[in-house]
Motif scaffolding. Sequence first.
Motif, PDB file in Angstrom:
ATOM      1  N   UNK A  36       0.844  -1.179   0.000  1.00 35.01           N
ATOM      2  CA  UNK A  36       0.000   0.000   0.000  1.00 35.01           C
ATOM      3  C   UNK A  36       0.885   1.235   0.000  1.00 35.01           C
ATOM      4  N   UNK A  38       0.754   5.513   0.974  1.00 33.60           N
ATOM      5  CA  UNK A  38       0.018   6.580   1.654  1.00 33.60           C
ATOM      6  C   UNK A  38       0.669   7.913   1.327  1.00 33.60           C
ATOM      7  N   UNK A  42      -3.569  11.576   3.289  1.00 34.61           N
ATOM      8  CA  UNK A  42      -4.478  10.707   2.546  1.00 34.61           C
ATOM      9  C   UNK A  42      -4.570   9.352   3.228  1.00 34.61           C
ATOM     10  N   UNK A  43      -5.585   8.577   2.826  1.00 40.56           N
ATOM     11  CA  UNK A  43      -5.677   7.199   3.295  1.00 40.56           C
ATOM     12  C   UNK A  43      -4.707   6.320   2.537  1.00 40.56           C
ATOM     13  N   UNK A  44      -4.752   5.026   2.832  1.00 38.34           N
ATOM     14  CA  UNK A  44      -3.882   4.086   2.132  1.00 38.34           C
ATOM     15  C   UNK A  44      -4.499   3.684   0.806  1.00 38.34           C
ATOM     16  N   UNK A  88       4.712   7.310   1.767  1.00 38.41           N
ATOM     17  CA  UNK A  88       4.928   6.283   2.784  1.00 38.41           C
ATOM     18  C   UNK A  88       4.376   4.963   2.247  1.00 38.41           C
ATOM     19  N   UNK A  90       3.604   0.830   2.786  1.00 41.36           N
ATOM     20  CA  UNK A  90       3.373  -0.209   3.777  1.00 41.36           C
ATOM     21  C   UNK A  90       3.269  -1.568   3.100  1.00 41.36           C
TER      22      UNK A  90
END
Lengths: 116, 116
Positions: A36, A38, A42-44, A88, A90
């Motif tokens: 994911x 980000x 913002x959201x993922x 970012x 994940x």
Amino acid sequence: AQSVAQPEDQVNVAEGNPLTVKCTYSVSGNPYLFWYVQYPNRGLQFLLKYITGDNLVKGSYGFEAEFNKSQTSFHLKKPSALVSDSALYFCAVRDERYSSASKIIFGSGTRLSIRP
Amino acid sequence: SAVISQKPSRDICQRGTSLTIQCQVDSQVTMMFWYRQQPGQSLTLIATANQGSEATYESGFVIDKFPISRPNLTFSTLTVSNMSPEDSSIYLCSVEEGSANTGELFFGEGSRLTVL
């Protein structure tokens, strides 16, 4: 038990160069693996996943990831980085024995910085 | 993929107050998930919101602190009760999409709460 590790807090790459964001995992059964991204405030956003089949998985925005069972890794890659890739990232994993998405666990995240 | 809308997108709250976050999905989903992302941290699952039954909370999270409603298959709310500065986080709503047992999570944009 299952776990996922992202060994690098930050990765710095020059624009146009290839990038790699590392991820290793530990599960008892077979893994379902996810990446994911980000962006700030913002959201993922889902990038790609590996469930079974070809070890090289292609996803959004030109990203790909390679599943390596012997090294228990699922590194995210892109041949040529863009400044807009700065975000970012994940990694996430779920053991196939668990049927619920609630069992997906997330790594600590890696901040990717692409310099012009 | 599902479109997930969260409100508020951000808020500044006073210690001791409570705030309710709303999550609306543009399609019917069986389970909705609420995550917390503390500053500089990864995602932690708070609870799974099931329609027609009580939410299922993860270890370390309790209903009194994080009451959840799920009145129908497209909507859920998460309340953060009696807030303290430690509750300052991004709260994310999520749903699972894709094939049964191998689906990925999709997230709303998140609700960034700052508790003073």
